[in-house]
Write an enzyme that holds these catalytic residues in place. Structure first.
Site, PDB file in Angstrom:
ATOM      1  N   HIS A   1      -5.960  -5.838   2.644  1.00  0.00           N
ATOM      2  CA  HIS A   1      -5.060  -4.701   2.855  1.00  0.00           C
ATOM      3  C   HIS A   1      -4.664  -4.643   4.321  1.00  0.00           C
ATOM      4  O   HIS A   1      -5.517  -4.485   5.197  1.00  0.00           O
ATOM      5  CB  HIS A   1      -5.746  -3.395   2.437  1.00  0.00           C
ATOM      6  CG  HIS A   1      -5.938  -3.271   0.962  1.00  0.00           C
ATOM      7  ND1 HIS A   1      -5.316  -2.310   0.209  1.00  0.00           N
ATOM      8  CD2 HIS A   1      -6.667  -4.010   0.086  1.00  0.00           C
ATOM      9  CE1 HIS A   1      -5.657  -2.434  -1.058  1.00  0.00           C
ATOM     10  NE2 HIS A   1      -6.487  -3.472  -1.154  1.00  0.00           N
TER      11      HIS A   1
ATOM     12  N   CYS B   1       0.844  -1.197   0.000  1.00  0.00           N
ATOM     13  CA  CYS B   1       0.000   0.000   0.000  1.00  0.00           C
ATOM     14  C   CYS B   1       0.884   1.253   0.000  1.00  0.00           C
ATOM     15  O   CYS B   1       1.764   1.398   0.853  1.00  0.00           O
ATOM     16  CB  CYS B   1      -0.896  -0.024   1.233  1.00  0.00           C
ATOM     17  SG  CYS B   1      -1.693   1.552   1.597  1.00  0.00           S
ATOM     18  N   GLU B   2       0.633   2.156  -0.937  1.00  0.00           N
ATOM     19  CA  GLU B   2       1.491   3.341  -1.029  1.00  0.00           C
ATOM     20  C   GLU B   2       1.175   4.382   0.048  1.00  0.00           C
ATOM     21  O   GLU B   2       1.933   5.343   0.203  1.00  0.00           O
ATOM     22  CB  GLU B   2       1.379   3.975  -2.414  1.00  0.00           C
ATOM     23  CG  GLU B   2       0.072   4.636  -2.741  1.00  0.00           C
ATOM     24  CD  GLU B   2       0.057   5.229  -4.151  1.00  0.00           C
ATOM     25  OE1 GLU B   2      -0.526   6.316  -4.311  1.00  0.00           O
ATOM     26  OE2 GLU B   2       0.617   4.620  -5.077  1.00  0.00           O
ATOM     27  N   HIS B   3       0.104   4.189   0.786  1.00  0.00           N
ATOM     28  CA  HIS B   3      -0.256   5.149   1.831  1.00  0.00           C
ATOM     29  C   HIS B   3       0.444   4.863   3.156  1.00  0.00           C
ATOM     30  O   HIS B   3       0.774   5.789   3.903  1.00  0.00           O
ATOM     31  CB  HIS B   3      -1.776   5.155   2.050  1.00  0.00           C
ATOM     32  CG  HIS B   3      -2.544   5.556   0.832  1.00  0.00           C
ATOM     33  ND1 HIS B   3      -3.773   5.025   0.504  1.00  0.00           N
ATOM     34  CD2 HIS B   3      -2.233   6.426  -0.170  1.00  0.00           C
ATOM     35  CE1 HIS B   3      -4.199   5.561  -0.628  1.00  0.00           C
ATOM     36  NE2 HIS B   3      -3.287   6.410  -1.058  1.00  0.00           N
ATOM     37  N   HIS B   4       0.659   3.588   3.468  1.00  0.00           N
ATOM     38  CA  HIS B   4       1.282   3.231   4.743  1.00  0.00           C
ATOM     39  C   HIS B   4       2.467   2.280   4.583  1.00  0.00           C
ATOM     40  O   HIS B   4       3.088   1.898   5.582  1.00  0.00           O
ATOM     41  CB  HIS B   4       0.251   2.595   5.680  1.00  0.00           C
ATOM     42  CG  HIS B   4      -0.850   3.520   6.085  1.00  0.00           C
ATOM     43  ND1 HIS B   4      -2.062   3.581   5.427  1.00  0.00           N
ATOM     44  CD2 HIS B   4      -0.920   4.444   7.077  1.00  0.00           C
ATOM     45  CE1 HIS B   4      -2.830   4.490   5.994  1.00  0.00           C
ATOM     46  NE2 HIS B   4      -2.162   5.040   6.996  1.00  0.00           N
TER      47      HIS B   4
ATOM     48  N   GLN C   1      -4.905  -0.411  -5.138  1.00  0.00           N
ATOM     49  CA  GLN C   1      -5.396  -1.575  -5.877  1.00  0.00           C
ATOM     50  C   GLN C   1      -6.097  -1.185  -7.169  1.00  0.00           C
ATOM     51  O   GLN C   1      -5.993  -1.888  -8.180  1.00  0.00           O
ATOM     52  CB  GLN C   1      -6.338  -2.388  -4.977  1.00  0.00           C
ATOM     53  CG  GLN C   1      -6.770  -3.709  -5.601  1.00  0.00           C
ATOM     54  CD  GLN C   1      -7.554  -4.564  -4.630  1.00  0.00           C
ATOM     55  OE1 GLN C   1      -7.293  -4.553  -3.429  1.00  0.00           O
ATOM     56  NE2 GLN C   1      -8.527  -5.310  -5.123  1.00  0.00           N
TER      57      GLN C   1
ATOM     58  N   CYS D   1      -3.137  -2.315   5.775  1.00  0.00           N
ATOM     59  CA  CYS D   1      -3.372  -0.992   6.358  1.00  0.00           C
ATOM     60  C   CYS D   1      -4.755  -0.940   7.002  1.00  0.00           C
ATOM     61  O   CYS D   1      -5.017  -0.102   7.865  1.00  0.00           O
ATOM     62  CB  CYS D   1      -3.224   0.107   5.300  1.00  0.00           C
ATOM     63  SG  CYS D   1      -4.306  -0.085   3.874  1.00  0.00           S
TER      64      CYS D   1
END
Length: 219
Positions: free
Chosen positions: A182, A113-116, A154, A184
């Site tokens: 996910h 996940c590119e956010h976390h 995704q 996250c």
């Protein structure tokens, strides 16, 4: 991590340009550093981060962690940021005039996940309707893996696989579905351990023909 001095294979260039053209490329900036130079810098920054977390990097269990993380980022889980790693694709002429659906189920899909920067763990289903070209089956798995080995969302991952195969097969009749957990969501925040996410990206007859769409989506 695109490096102008590296000669990319033709398939990599075609796919990269197609993704840029339709606005689906992963947000990246040019980076002229070699893989070893990147690993050295990541290792140094990771050492600072771990020390800021009050970890004792003189301990024998932690001493090599910054180096391990740097190697993992560049050579493994984020290797899909570098088109020099794009798989060599085998596409052959459809001499047998096969025109029924080709479908690959349960493709292992492990991303981040590119956010976390935590794990996305799932499976992909990919199908296409052959026209002039047929692709080696293992190449479908390799294309999924290449785009999964990036910081991702995704929805974008699903579309990138679709556009890559449409470009290489010269047909819009491609479909991609990804089911994933996910971490996250599972390991932090709401800590929901049972939910999963499904995304689909449909092109050509998979989008316009209800029967073809249904055949693809059925288990």
């Amino acid at each position: 991590m695109l490096k102008d001095q590296v000669i990319l294979n033709e398939s990599a260039v075609q796919v990269r340009d197609a993704l840029i053209g339709c606005g689906l490329e992963t947000p990246m900036i040019p980076n002229q550093l070699s893989a070893e130079e990147r690993k050295e810098k990541i290792e140094a920054h990771m050492r600072d981060i771990l020390q800021l977390m009050s970890l004792d990097l003189t301990d024998d269990s932690l001493a090599d962690t910054p180096r391990r993380v740097a190697k993992m980022y560049v050579d493994e889980i984020f290797s899909g940021l570098d088109y020099a790693n794009f798989p060599k694709i085998t596409v052959i002429e459809n001499k047998m005039h096969f025109d029924e659906m080709v479908k690959v189920n349960n493709i292992t899909t492990m991303s981040t996940c590119e956010h976390h920067l935590v794990t996305i763990d799932g499976v992909a289903t990919v199908a296409y309707l052959p026209k002039k070209k047929i692709i080696g089956l293992s190449k479908i798995n390799r294309i999924v893996r290449f785009f999964a080995q990036r910081p991702q969302v995704q929805e974008r991952l699903t579309q990138q696989v679709l556009v890559a195969l449409q470009t290489l097969l010269e047909t819009k009749d491609v479909a991609v579905k990804i089911d994933a957990v996910h971490y996250c969501v599972k390991s932090r925040g709401v800590t929901d351990t049972t939910s999963s996410t499904t995304t689909t990206s449909l092109g050509g007859r998979f989008k316009s023909n209800p029967a073809t769409r249904s055949e693809f989506l059925q288990q």
